[in-house]
Design a protein around this motif. Structure first.
Motif, PDB file in Angstrom:
ATOM      1  N   MET A  20       0.837  -1.168   0.000  1.00  0.00           N
ATOM      2  CA  MET A  20       0.000   0.000   0.000  1.00  0.00           C
ATOM      3  C   MET A  20       0.888   1.238   0.000  1.00  0.00           C
ATOM      4  SD  MET A  20      -3.245   0.769   2.304  1.00  0.00           S
ATOM      5  CE  MET A  20      -2.921   1.592   3.809  1.00  0.00           C
ATOM      6  N   ALA A  21       0.550   2.199  -0.831  1.00  0.00           N
ATOM      7  CA  ALA A  21       1.326   3.424  -0.934  1.00  0.00           C
ATOM      8  C   ALA A  21       1.152   4.269   0.321  1.00  0.00           C
ATOM      9  CB  ALA A  21       0.898   4.206  -2.163  1.00  0.00           C
ATOM     10  N   THR A  22       2.109   5.151   0.541  1.00  0.00           N
ATOM     11  CA  THR A  22       2.077   6.017   1.703  1.00  0.00           C
ATOM     12  C   THR A  22       1.589   7.394   1.290  1.00  0.00           C
ATOM     13  OG1 THR A  22       3.960   4.812   2.591  1.00  0.00           O
ATOM     14  CG2 THR A  22       3.476   6.913   3.584  1.00  0.00           C
ATOM     15  N   LEU A  23       0.731   7.982   2.092  1.00  0.00           N
ATOM     16  CA  LEU A  23       0.229   9.328   1.839  1.00  0.00           C
ATOM     17  C   LEU A  23       1.132  10.324   2.548  1.00  0.00           C
ATOM     18  CD1 LEU A  23      -3.465   8.393   2.363  1.00  0.00           C
ATOM     19  CD2 LEU A  23      -2.452   9.086   0.220  1.00  0.00           C
ATOM     20  N   LYS A  72      -6.286   7.094   4.730  1.00  0.00           N
ATOM     21  CA  LYS A  72      -6.068   5.678   4.422  1.00  0.00           C
ATOM     22  C   LYS A  72      -7.262   5.092   3.677  1.00  0.00           C
ATOM     23  CE  LYS A  72      -4.051   2.870   7.161  1.00  0.00           C
ATOM     24  NZ  LYS A  72      -3.688   2.017   8.291  1.00  0.00           N
ATOM     25  N   GLN A  73      -8.468   5.477   4.068  1.00  0.00           N
ATOM     26  CA  GLN A  73      -9.662   4.977   3.392  1.00  0.00           C
ATOM     27  C   GLN A  73      -9.716   5.508   1.959  1.00  0.00           C
ATOM     28  OE1 GLN A  73     -13.314   5.988   5.311  1.00  0.00           O
ATOM     29  NE2 GLN A  73     -14.557   4.842   3.870  1.00  0.00           N
ATOM     30  N   LEU A  74      -9.357   6.769   1.765  1.00  0.00           N
ATOM     31  CA  LEU A  74      -9.332   7.347   0.431  1.00  0.00           C
ATOM     32  C   LEU A  74      -8.359   6.587  -0.465  1.00  0.00           C
ATOM     33  CD1 LEU A  74     -10.054   9.661  -1.578  1.00  0.00           C
ATOM     34  CD2 LEU A  74      -8.103  10.886  -0.619  1.00  0.00           C
ATOM     35  N   LEU A  75      -7.216   6.237   0.079  1.00  0.00           N
ATOM     36  CA  LEU A  75      -6.226   5.492  -0.697  1.00  0.00           C
ATOM     37  C   LEU A  75      -6.763   4.133  -1.112  1.00  0.00           C
ATOM     38  CD1 LEU A  75      -3.348   5.501  -1.792  1.00  0.00           C
ATOM     39  CD2 LEU A  75      -2.649   4.411   0.326  1.00  0.00           C
ATOM     40  N   SER A  76      -7.464   3.442  -0.203  1.00  0.00           N
ATOM     41  CA  SER A  76      -8.016   2.129  -0.557  1.00  0.00           C
ATOM     42  C   SER A  76      -9.119   2.254  -1.600  1.00  0.00           C
ATOM     43  CB  SER A  76      -8.526   1.408   0.687  1.00  0.00           C
ATOM     44  OG  SER A  76      -9.617   2.099   1.242  1.00  0.00           O
ATOM     45  N   GLU A  77      -9.923   3.338  -1.531  1.00  0.00           N
ATOM     46  CA  GLU A  77     -10.957   3.546  -2.537  1.00  0.00           C
ATOM     47  C   GLU A  77     -10.345   3.873  -3.890  1.00  0.00           C
ATOM     48  OE1 GLU A  77     -13.513   6.529  -0.922  1.00  0.00           O
ATOM     49  OE2 GLU A  77     -14.324   5.176   0.588  1.00  0.00           O
ATOM     50  N   MET A  78      -9.262   4.629  -3.892  1.00  0.00           N
ATOM     51  CA  MET A  78      -8.574   4.939  -5.145  1.00  0.00           C
ATOM     52  C   MET A  78      -7.987   3.670  -5.753  1.00  0.00           C
ATOM     53  SD  MET A  78      -6.807   8.593  -4.134  1.00  0.00           S
ATOM     54  CE  MET A  78      -5.534   8.403  -5.323  1.00  0.00           C
ATOM     55  N   PRO A 114      -9.114  -2.916 -12.945  1.00  0.00           N
ATOM     56  CA  PRO A 114      -9.844  -3.041 -14.207  1.00  0.00           C
ATOM     57  C   PRO A 114     -11.164  -3.805 -14.065  1.00  0.00           C
ATOM     58  CG  PRO A 114      -7.559  -3.731 -14.484  1.00  0.00           C
ATOM     59  CD  PRO A 114      -7.792  -3.492 -13.027  1.00  0.00           C
ATOM     60  N   GLY A 115     -11.235  -4.719 -13.127  1.00  0.00           N
ATOM     61  CA  GLY A 115     -12.467  -5.471 -12.906  1.00  0.00           C
ATOM     62  C   GLY A 115     -13.631  -4.573 -12.507  1.00  0.00           C
ATOM     63  N   PHE A 116     -13.328  -3.509 -11.774  1.00  0.00           N
ATOM     64  CA  PHE A 116     -14.363  -2.549 -11.385  1.00  0.00           C
ATOM     65  C   PHE A 116     -14.970  -1.898 -12.616  1.00  0.00           C
ATOM     66  CE2 PHE A 116     -15.380   1.934 -10.617  1.00  0.00           C
ATOM     67  CZ  PHE A 116     -16.401   1.800  -9.695  1.00  0.00           C
ATOM     68  N   TRP A 117     -14.112  -1.483 -13.545  1.00  0.00           N
ATOM     69  CA  TRP A 117     -14.596  -0.809 -14.749  1.00  0.00           C
ATOM     70  C   TRP A 117     -15.336  -1.771 -15.672  1.00  0.00           C
ATOM     71  CZ3 TRP A 117     -15.035   4.122 -14.367  1.00  0.00           C
ATOM     72  CH2 TRP A 117     -14.186   4.808 -13.507  1.00  0.00           C
ATOM     73  N   ASP A 118     -14.901  -3.044 -15.720  1.00  0.00           N
ATOM     74  CA  ASP A 118     -15.626  -4.039 -16.509  1.00  0.00           C
ATOM     75  C   ASP A 118     -17.029  -4.252 -15.961  1.00  0.00           C
ATOM     76  OD1 ASP A 118     -13.382  -4.314 -18.067  1.00  0.00           O
ATOM     77  OD2 ASP A 118     -12.681  -6.136 -17.050  1.00  0.00           O
ATOM     78  N   ALA A 119     -17.144  -4.361 -14.643  1.00  0.00           N
ATOM     79  CA  ALA A 119     -18.460  -4.555 -14.025  1.00  0.00           C
ATOM     80  C   ALA A 119     -19.345  -3.331 -14.237  1.00  0.00           C
ATOM     81  CB  ALA A 119     -18.290  -4.831 -12.529  1.00  0.00           C
TER      82      ALA A 119
END
Length: 91
Positions: free
Chosen positions: A1-4, A54-60, A66-71
Motif C-alpha cells: 500500500m502506498a504512503t500518503l 487511508k480509506q481514500l487510498l483504498s478507494e482509489m 480493471p475489474g471494477f470498470w468491466d463490471a
C-alpha cells in the motif's frame, strides 16, 4: 500500500519525553497518535483525518482495478442503450 505524504511534515511533540517527531505520512502519524494517552478534540480530528486518508487510498486503489470498470460497463452500457432507444422512439 502506498504512503500518503505530508508536505511539509507535521511536527508532533511526544508526551513521554517532549521530543518533537516529524511525521511526513499518514501511517507514521497514526503510529504516533496511538501512543498518546490524552485524547481530546484535536487528537480525534487528527485521528479521523489520518484514517480518512487511508480509506481514500483504498478507494482509489479499487477504482484502479480493471475489474471494477468491466463490471460498471456491464451495467451501464445496456442502460445507456435503453435510454438512447427510448429517446429516439419518443423523440
Amino acid at each position: 500500500m502506498a504512503t500518503l505524504w505530508f508536505v511539509p511534515p507535521v511536527f508532533v511533540k511526544s508526551e513521554t519525553n517532549g521530543v518533537r517527531h516529524g511525521c511526513n505520512n499518514a501511517r507514521a502519524a497514526l503510529k504516533q497518535l496511538k501512543r498518546w494517552t490524552r485524547r481530546g478534540p484535536c487528537w480525534h480530528k487528527a485521528w479521523t483525518l489520518c484514517l480518512g486518508m487511508k480509506q481514500l487510498l483504498s478507494e482509489m486503489a479499487a477504482l484502479a482495478d480493471p475489474g471494477f470498470w468491466d463490471a460498471l460497463a456491464v451495467v451501464l452500457i445496456p442502460y445507456a442503450i435503453g435510454v438512447a432507444l427510448l429517446v429516439w422512439v419518443a423523440g
